[in-house]
Scaffold this active site. Structure first.
Site, PDB file in Angstrom:
ATOM      1  N   LYS A   1      18.288  17.929  17.238  1.00 57.62           N
ATOM      2  CA  LYS A   1      20.148  17.643  17.545  1.00 57.62           C
ATOM      3  C   LYS A   1      20.564  18.724  19.127  1.00 57.62           C
ATOM      4  CE  LYS A   1      22.414  21.000  14.906  1.00 57.62           C
ATOM      5  NZ  LYS A   1      23.158  21.053  14.378  1.00 57.62           N
ATOM      6  N   ASN A   2      19.626  19.456  18.869  1.00 62.62           N
ATOM      7  CA  ASN A   2      20.552  20.905  19.418  1.00 62.62           C
ATOM      8  C   ASN A   2      19.866  20.216  21.430  1.00 62.62           C
ATOM      9  OD1 ASN A   2      21.277  22.349  18.272  1.00 62.62           O
ATOM     10  ND2 ASN A   2      19.982  23.937  18.113  1.00 62.62           N
TER      11      ASN A   2
ATOM     12  N   CYS B   1      28.539  26.733  12.472  1.00 67.49           N
ATOM     13  CA  CYS B   1      28.517  27.773  11.100  1.00 67.49           C
ATOM     14  C   CYS B   1      29.433  28.741  11.781  1.00 67.49           C
ATOM     15  CB  CYS B   1      26.221  27.557  11.008  1.00 67.49           C
ATOM     16  SG  CYS B   1      25.951  26.244  10.471  1.00 67.49           S
TER      17      CYS B   1
ATOM     18  N   ARG C   1      30.094  33.622  18.594  1.00 70.17           N
ATOM     19  CA  ARG C   1      29.691  32.636  19.501  1.00 70.17           C
ATOM     20  C   ARG C   1      31.001  32.693  21.110  1.00 70.17           C
ATOM     21  NH1 ARG C   1      26.722  28.013  16.429  1.00 70.17           N
ATOM     22  NH2 ARG C   1      27.889  28.136  15.286  1.00 70.17           N
TER      23      ARG C   1
ATOM     24  N   ASP D   1      17.104  30.651  14.412  1.00 76.61           N
ATOM     25  CA  ASP D   1      16.932  28.900  14.020  1.00 76.61           C
ATOM     26  C   ASP D   1      16.439  29.304  12.777  1.00 76.61           C
ATOM     27  OD1 ASP D   1      19.493  29.407  14.969  1.00 76.61           O
ATOM     28  OD2 ASP D   1      18.779  26.977  16.145  1.00 76.61           O
TER      29      ASP D   1
ATOM     30  N   ARG E   1      23.943  18.897   7.832  1.00 78.31           N
ATOM     31  CA  ARG E   1      24.426  19.020   9.483  1.00 78.31           C
ATOM     32  C   ARG E   1      22.895  19.442  10.417  1.00 78.31           C
ATOM     33  NH1 ARG E   1      26.350  23.526  10.604  1.00 78.31           N
ATOM     34  NH2 ARG E   1      26.614  22.626  12.729  1.00 78.31           N
TER      35      ARG E   1
END
Length: 415
Positions: A22-23, A116, A121, A304, A396
């Site tokens: 995903k990233n 999230c 951030r 993560d 997600r």
């Protein structure tokens, strides 16, 4: 909104193919807007964040087809760069649309990004880097307005190796006038994947994966066809699922170099791991505690995977200290794990986990993506039934999480 029901006590056993990251996928999809025409992205995971990004791009005129993990994006009909229509605040990487769109369209108006709730951030590194490229940026009433008549290359020193800021500067600098150097750049594999895609489009980028990235601006970029790298965080999560249940697993379509930090920690706590074309892990009946885990930017231990490995350490033999250095509110899962019998004490960014003999099924709630995954892993090892509420957070970032775990022997259902 939904829930996962997990019946604990089933060992994870079998093989699984790891899907696209995903990233890596999100910035690469955004990068397609740097060129006009049809780009094709393979191994694109079917996730909520990807779906939201597709909706955003469709709203500004892109024509998109998404089938069998392949995304076909036609950017030739982009007709707007006003992104204040209420979707960008749902996903963090939407901020990258500034760097991607500003070169060809001169102006971008966008809402602040979301994601999230794992602590502040700030986007100041993004904006500081973009301003250094001669982009005029104003912030007002929750929106960011960027204008640039001509983007100019520059040497930019990041105060922190932010993945997002590195990506945003890379995107904007590809079509800039002159050369750009990003110092103290993020080194994550997803940065290398973005560089590879940009160069396939005709960009001149090198150095990704090191402290410094060098970009020579070109006049134009062309559409390209590309395959996304495997998801290293998903790979690590499934390895921990096997470790927490005393099982064994074979991971296919995985790049072992990308997950060396988690391989090292799982070996240290007693798992047997072989890496060749695939990765094979066999766990002991109960793992040993790890003395210290400190989350760090790549190639350090990934933030993560902090929550999933905390779930594992909660039933390990001994005491583990985890220091979270990346996000200050990334212990949202601790109170939920304690409901299941975990012995965890938190002081600021430090958590002390004393391994217990067993966890017990309970009703818990996912507060964020990775914390939610940790609760599912805890449920796999717990006695009795566990209900994990708000599974939309988990969905997600993990494609078909329940289906994949069931294929490995878990008893898990969506309710």
């Amino acid at each position: 909104m939904g829930k996962y029901k997990i019946v604990g006590g089933k060992k994870i056993n079998g093989s699984i193919e790891i899907g696209g990251a995903k990233n890596a996928a999100l910035p690469i999809i955004i990068a397609t807007t740097l060129a006009k025409g049809v780009s094709i992205i393979h191994n694109c995971p079917y996730l909520e964040d990807i779906t939201i990004l597709i909706k955003i791009l469709s709203r500004i005129g892109c024509k998109i087809m998404y089938q069998d993990h392949t995304l076909v994006i036609d950017t030739s009909s982009i007709n707007s760069t006003d992104l204040t229509f209420g979707l960008c605040e749902k996903i963090r990487p939407s901020i990258l649309l500034i760097g991607a769109l500003i070169a060809n369209y001169s102006a971008v108006n966008i809402t602040y990004p979301g994601g999230c709730e794992i602590g502040p951030r700030p986007i100041d590194l993004h904006l500081k880097g973009l301003r250094a490229l001669n982009i005029n940026i104003k912030e007002s009433h929750g929106n960011i307005n960027a204008i640039a008549s001509k983007i100019k290359g520059n040497e930019i020193l990041l105060d922190y190796p932010s993945v997002g800021a590195t990506e945003n500067i890379m995107l904007a600098a590809c079509l800039a006038e002159g050369k750009t150097i990003i110092r103290n750049a993020a080194k994550e594999p997803e940065i290398i994947d973005l560089q590879n895609f940009l160069n396939l489009m005709g960009a001149d980028v090198n150095g990704a994966g090191t402290n410094s990235i060098y970009i020579s601006g070109v006049d134009r970029l062309n559409p390209a066809e590309y395959t996304i790298i495997p998801d290293r965080i998903a790979a690590g999560t499934y390895m921990i699922a096997a470790a927490i249940t005393g099982g064994e697993i074979i991971l296919k379509n995985v790049i072992s170099e990308h997950i060396q930090p988690i391989i090292a920690k799982l070996k240290e706590c007693g798992c047997s791991i072989n890496t060749n074309e695939n990765i094979y892990l066999k766990a002991p009946p109960r793992v040993k505690a790890l003395d210290i885990i400190r989350t760090l930017p790549y190639p350090g231990f990934p933030t993560d995977l902090q929550a999933p490995i905390m779930a594992l350490m909660s039933i390990a033999k001994g005491t583990t200290i985890i220091t979270e250095t990346v996000f200050e509110n990334r212990f949202n899962h601790v109170e939920e794990l304690k409901k299941m019998g975990a012995d965890i004490k938190v002081d600021g960014r430090i958590a002390v986990i004393r391994g217990v003999d067993c966890l017990y099924g309970s009703s818990v709630a996912a507060k964020d993506l990775r914390g939610g995954a940790a609760l599912v892993l805890a449920g796999l090892a717990a006695y009795g039934d566990t209900i994990v509420d708000k599974n939309e957070h988990i969905d997600r970032g993990y494609e078909c999480f329940d289906d994949n775990l069931r294929s490995l022997g878990a008893e898990i259902y969506k309710i």
